[in-house]
Scaffold this motif. Sequence first.
Motif, short mmCIF file in Angstrom:
data_model
loop_
_atom_site.label_atom_id
_atom_site.label_comp_id
_atom_site.label_asym_id
_atom_site.label_seq_id
_atom_site.Cartn_x
_atom_site.Cartn_y
_atom_site.Cartn_z
N VAL A 11 0.84 -1.19 0.00
CA VAL A 11 0.00 0.00 0.00
C VAL A 11 0.88 1.24 0.00
O VAL A 11 1.78 1.38 0.84
N VAL A 12 0.63 2.14 -0.96
CA VAL A 12 1.25 3.46 -0.95
C VAL A 12 0.23 4.41 -0.34
O VAL A 12 -0.83 4.66 -0.92
N ALA A 13 0.55 4.90 0.85
CA ALA A 13 -0.36 5.75 1.62
C ALA A 13 -0.02 7.21 1.32
O ALA A 13 0.97 7.74 1.83
N VAL A 50 4.22 5.43 3.62
CA VAL A 50 3.60 6.75 3.55
C VAL A 50 4.42 7.65 2.64
O VAL A 50 5.64 7.75 2.78
N VAL A 51 3.74 8.28 1.68
CA VAL A 51 4.37 9.23 0.76
C VAL A 51 3.70 10.58 0.94
O VAL A 51 2.48 10.68 0.83
N GLU A 52 4.49 11.61 1.22
CA GLU A 52 3.96 12.96 1.35
C GLU A 52 4.07 13.67 0.01
O GLU A 52 5.18 13.92 -0.48
N GLU A 94 -1.82 15.15 -7.52
CA GLU A 94 -0.78 14.64 -8.42
C GLU A 94 -0.65 13.12 -8.35
O GLU A 94 0.02 12.51 -9.18
N GLY A 95 -1.25 12.50 -7.34
CA GLY A 95 -1.05 11.08 -7.16
C GLY A 95 0.39 10.78 -6.74
O GLY A 95 1.04 11.59 -6.08
N CYS A 96 0.88 9.62 -7.13
CA CYS A 96 2.27 9.24 -6.82
C CYS A 96 2.83 8.46 -8.00
O CYS A 96 2.75 7.24 -8.05
N ASP A 104 -3.80 7.69 -15.74
CA ASP A 104 -2.48 7.34 -16.25
C ASP A 104 -1.73 6.42 -15.29
O ASP A 104 -0.88 5.63 -15.71
N GLN A 105 -2.04 6.53 -14.00
CA GLN A 105 -1.32 5.74 -12.99
C GLN A 105 -1.96 4.37 -12.72
O GLN A 105 -1.48 3.61 -11.89
#
Length: 217
Positions: free
Chosen positions: A102-104, A129-131, A136-138, A162-163
């Motif tokens: 999971v990318v949070a 966790v990604v800030e 913009e998403g990740c 796109d993601q």
Amino acid sequence: MDFEAARVKMVDNQIRTTDVTSHEILRAFLQVPREEFLPASRRPLAYLDDDIALGDGRFVMEPSPLAKLLQLAGVGKDDVVLDVGCNTGYSSAILSHLAGSVVALEEDPTLAAAATDNLARLDYVTCAVVENTLVEGCRDEAPYDVIIFQGAVETLPETFFDQMKAGGRMVVVLGVGNAAGAMLYVKDEEGVVSERFAFNCSVKPLPSFRRKAEFVF
């Protein structure tokens, strides 16, 4: 307060009664301590059938709609999931029981720090966790098997399509208030995205995805 007993009542009285039949999802809600993802002053409210306010227009989503959205997404054990607007990490912890990783994603520094601390403290090692700005998403971790949003959106940026991975799903509550609906988007192997309205769903909005006011003559 007996949080464990309250958690069982939440699953039995709030989630099972709204046509959530996935044993994996029910089990995940039984295993994740919602109170641990709330400020201390709000922990007694952890198992109310309601959103929990975190300040600045952000909320931990009510359990029942969250469970229904997860069931709609059909998360599999090998899936890579983008959890948009994870706030304090509760939804990502639930997802960790269903997915491979999971990318949070969270843009608020205070909430991102809380999510990082909560997920690490409770040993949810498959969550990162990604800030970053939510709209913009990740892209760095894309493509995703599943993208899910922790709040309603008025506008859905093209970058999220796109993601998506070929064969991927995106679940989002589109619209405002009682007029909002849960939508399922699916990308086929040729990259074509189809959409389906699933059910009416009124949840708190994600402020970053509000439609900008337009000047009208």
